[in-house]
Design a protein around this motif. Sequence first.
Motif, PDB file in Angstrom:
ATOM      1  N   ARG A 312       9.481   5.806   5.329  1.00 59.74           N
ATOM      2  CA  ARG A 312       9.632   6.754   4.234  1.00 59.74           C
ATOM      3  C   ARG A 312       9.471   6.042   2.894  1.00 59.74           C
ATOM      4  O   ARG A 312      10.001   4.939   2.696  1.00 59.74           O
ATOM      5  CB  ARG A 312      11.002   7.435   4.307  1.00 59.74           C
ATOM      6  CG  ARG A 312      11.194   8.226   5.598  1.00 59.74           C
ATOM      7  CD  ARG A 312      12.557   8.892   5.656  1.00 59.74           C
ATOM      8  NE  ARG A 312      12.742   9.876   4.586  1.00 59.74           N
ATOM      9  CZ  ARG A 312      12.257  11.109   4.647  1.00 59.74           C
ATOM     10  NH1 ARG A 312      11.549  11.505   5.687  1.00 59.74           N
ATOM     11  NH2 ARG A 312      12.472  11.958   3.656  1.00 59.74           N
ATOM     12  N   CYS A 313       8.748   6.662   1.991  1.00 57.39           N
ATOM     13  CA  CYS A 313       8.497   6.069   0.679  1.00 57.39           C
ATOM     14  C   CYS A 313       9.809   5.754  -0.036  1.00 57.39           C
ATOM     15  O   CYS A 313       9.941   4.722  -0.697  1.00 57.39           O
ATOM     16  CB  CYS A 313       7.652   7.008  -0.178  1.00 57.39           C
ATOM     17  SG  CYS A 313       6.049   7.430   0.533  1.00 57.39           S
ATOM     18  N   GLY A 314      10.779   6.665   0.096  1.00 56.83           N
ATOM     19  CA  GLY A 314      12.041   6.503  -0.599  1.00 56.83           C
ATOM     20  C   GLY A 314      12.869   5.333  -0.120  1.00 56.83           C
ATOM     21  O   GLY A 314      13.871   4.981  -0.759  1.00 56.83           O
ATOM     22  N   SER A 315      12.465   4.711   1.000  1.00 52.99           N
ATOM     23  CA  SER A 315      13.185   3.538   1.474  1.00 52.99           C
ATOM     24  C   SER A 315      12.975   2.336   0.561  1.00 52.99           C
ATOM     25  O   SER A 315      13.820   1.448   0.486  1.00 52.99           O
ATOM     26  CB  SER A 315      12.745   3.185   2.900  1.00 52.99           C
ATOM     27  OG  SER A 315      13.065   4.231   3.796  1.00 52.99           O
ATOM     28  N   CYS A 316      11.843   2.304  -0.126  1.00 57.36           N
ATOM     29  CA  CYS A 316      11.513   1.174  -1.009  1.00 57.36           C
ATOM     30  C   CYS A 316      11.395   1.601  -2.468  1.00 57.36           C
ATOM     31  O   CYS A 316      11.791   0.859  -3.364  1.00 57.36           O
ATOM     32  CB  CYS A 316      10.201   0.521  -0.560  1.00 57.36           C
ATOM     33  SG  CYS A 316      10.261  -0.248   1.077  1.00 57.36           S
ATOM     34  N   HIS A 317      10.825   2.765  -2.705  1.00 60.12           N
ATOM     35  CA  HIS A 317      10.573   3.219  -4.070  1.00 60.12           C
ATOM     36  C   HIS A 317      11.801   3.941  -4.616  1.00 60.12           C
ATOM     37  O   HIS A 317      12.310   4.876  -3.988  1.00 60.12           O
ATOM     38  CB  HIS A 317       9.350   4.133  -4.105  1.00 60.12           C
ATOM     39  CG  HIS A 317       8.078   3.456  -3.688  1.00 60.12           C
ATOM     40  ND1 HIS A 317       7.317   2.717  -4.563  1.00 60.12           N
ATOM     41  CD2 HIS A 317       7.456   3.382  -2.484  1.00 60.12           C
ATOM     42  CE1 HIS A 317       6.259   2.231  -3.923  1.00 60.12           C
ATOM     43  NE2 HIS A 317       6.324   2.611  -2.658  1.00 60.12           N
ATOM     44  N   LYS A 318      12.248   3.511  -5.796  1.00 63.86           N
ATOM     45  CA  LYS A 318      13.502   4.033  -6.359  1.00 63.86           C
ATOM     46  C   LYS A 318      13.346   4.377  -7.843  1.00 63.86           C
ATOM     47  O   LYS A 318      14.195   4.032  -8.660  1.00 63.86           O
ATOM     48  CB  LYS A 318      14.618   2.990  -6.205  1.00 63.86           C
ATOM     49  CG  LYS A 318      14.843   2.486  -4.776  1.00 63.86           C
ATOM     50  CD  LYS A 318      15.432   3.550  -3.866  1.00 63.86           C
ATOM     51  CE  LYS A 318      15.724   2.989  -2.476  1.00 63.86           C
ATOM     52  NZ  LYS A 318      16.244   4.003  -1.549  1.00 63.86           N
ATOM     53  N   VAL A 319      12.283   5.061  -8.211  1.00 61.01           N
ATOM     54  CA  VAL A 319      12.096   5.439  -9.615  1.00 61.01           C
ATOM     55  C   VAL A 319      13.080   6.552  -9.971  1.00 61.01           C
ATOM     56  O   VAL A 319      13.098   7.596  -9.311  1.00 61.01           O
ATOM     57  CB  VAL A 319      10.653   5.911  -9.869  1.00 61.01           C
ATOM     58  CG1 VAL A 319      10.485   6.333 -11.334  1.00 61.01           C
ATOM     59  CG2 VAL A 319       9.661   4.811  -9.528  1.00 61.01           C
ATOM     60  N   PRO A 320      13.906   6.355 -10.980  1.00 56.17           N
ATOM     61  CA  PRO A 320      14.884   7.379 -11.355  1.00 56.17           C
ATOM     62  C   PRO A 320      14.212   8.716 -11.662  1.00 56.17           C
ATOM     63  O   PRO A 320      13.196   8.768 -12.369  1.00 56.17           O
ATOM     64  CB  PRO A 320      15.545   6.797 -12.617  1.00 56.17           C
ATOM     65  CG  PRO A 320      15.365   5.315 -12.476  1.00 56.17           C
ATOM     66  CD  PRO A 320      14.020   5.139 -11.829  1.00 56.17           C
ATOM     67  N   GLY A 321      14.752   9.788 -11.123  1.00 57.12           N
ATOM     68  CA  GLY A 321      14.212  11.117 -11.378  1.00 57.12           C
ATOM     69  C   GLY A 321      13.093  11.522 -10.438  1.00 57.12           C
ATOM     70  O   GLY A 321      12.670  12.679 -10.446  1.00 57.12           O
ATOM     71  N   HIS A 322      12.577  10.567  -9.653  1.00 52.34           N
ATOM     72  CA  HIS A 322      11.508  10.897  -8.715  1.00 52.34           C
ATOM     73  C   HIS A 322      12.089  11.357  -7.384  1.00 52.34           C
ATOM     74  O   HIS A 322      13.037  10.776  -6.872  1.00 52.34           O
ATOM     75  CB  HIS A 322      10.606   9.681  -8.473  1.00 52.34           C
ATOM     76  CG  HIS A 322       9.582   9.484  -9.535  1.00 52.34           C
ATOM     77  ND1 HIS A 322       8.407   8.801  -9.323  1.00 52.34           N
ATOM     78  CD2 HIS A 322       9.547   9.880 -10.824  1.00 52.34           C
ATOM     79  CE1 HIS A 322       7.697   8.779 -10.432  1.00 52.34           C
ATOM     80  NE2 HIS A 322       8.372   9.424 -11.360  1.00 52.34           N
TER      81      HIS A 322
END
Length: 396
Positions: A312-322
């Motif tokens: 899952r993208c969210g496992s690594c990517h943590k841009v606030p508001g995304h």
Amino acid sequence: MKILSGRAIRRGAPLGAIALIWGAALWSTPGFGRDDGPGPGGLTVVAYNDLGMHCMNQDFSEICILPPANTLNATVIARGEDPEILKGGAVVRYGIAGNTRSDNKTNFWKYAQALFGVALPINVGLTGNGLRGVMKPDGKGEWIASAIPITPMTDKQIINAYQLAQVSVTAGTQVANTQTVIPVSWEISCNMCHSGKGTSVATDILRKHDKRFNTKLEGQKPVLCAKCHSDNALGLPGVPGVSSMSTAMHKGHASRMETVNIANKCYACHPGVQTQCLRDVHEKKGMDCVSCHGTMTAVANPYRKPWIDEPRCGSCHKVPGHEYEQPGVLFRNAVGHNGVKCYVCHGSPHAVLPSRNPADNLQSIRLQGVAASLQKCSVCHTKTPEGKFNHTADDD
């Protein structure tokens, strides 16, 4: 961004006077017209593959791991100050430049009845689609042609795992075209380990299976692996109590991979040392298959649901508001900008833009002038929206 039934697009503003012409092979193909988008008030069409790579056998006389079955998707957007996703009221056609038949490249149709219990017309795939035809709307804003029976061999007998599919949209007087990679490879290199004097690779596989598990598969050719080993890629349930195809393959080979003399061990099966299906921005940053999927032993976990439990993208990517994939939703099914599918802007799995394969980048270059995820508002908007870009499923 709204989803449109089809009527409003025909009431839209006149198209721009300048047509964007891209690729002589596309426009000379019957059924593919002059491109009037993405000019003011016109259409934008973005096409993409659901997986980023489809694998298949070339020979089906003894064994079938995967049939020729590539899926092509497209999203059509009516441009405007408030762009709308078109979910009806159009004809969306597809074809493949330089690839019009598969029956002279594989013997799949000779054995389809024995393997899948269906007598298919020549050059027609398992869901009724051919190498050209009309994509069907899913009613949710996506147009789909599933199980296209394309092979990696072109009509000129050239192997190309990254051929270009052509997609043309006609909605009233408005026309838009695009091209996207329709990836397929039969470089499943079982021959790296399986061989025997006087026998084929497939026979060697079946004999070893018979010896280890006391089966009698060699006398049942052709054998569909997913008949016993469940395979979510094919939607086949297998036999209760028998491990899934993914678990069986990964568990059975994990301890043997050190003898395979290639840098990326996954390429022994997931094609391949020539195909190299991982070609996207992640590979460019030094990542490999294991970076996202884990080791073969981890993938072999019998509690893992193959093709469903994925990175899952969210496992690594943590841009606030995304917002990333919605809970329980795969990347290829998730939405991230007012109802737009994530891979409309970012590209297919394993080919997330920019790709080191030039063919993957052609569509984004045409739409916005640069090889990158779609980030130019004018691709869909006739007026640059005010406020901050939202990376969420909804527009609030």
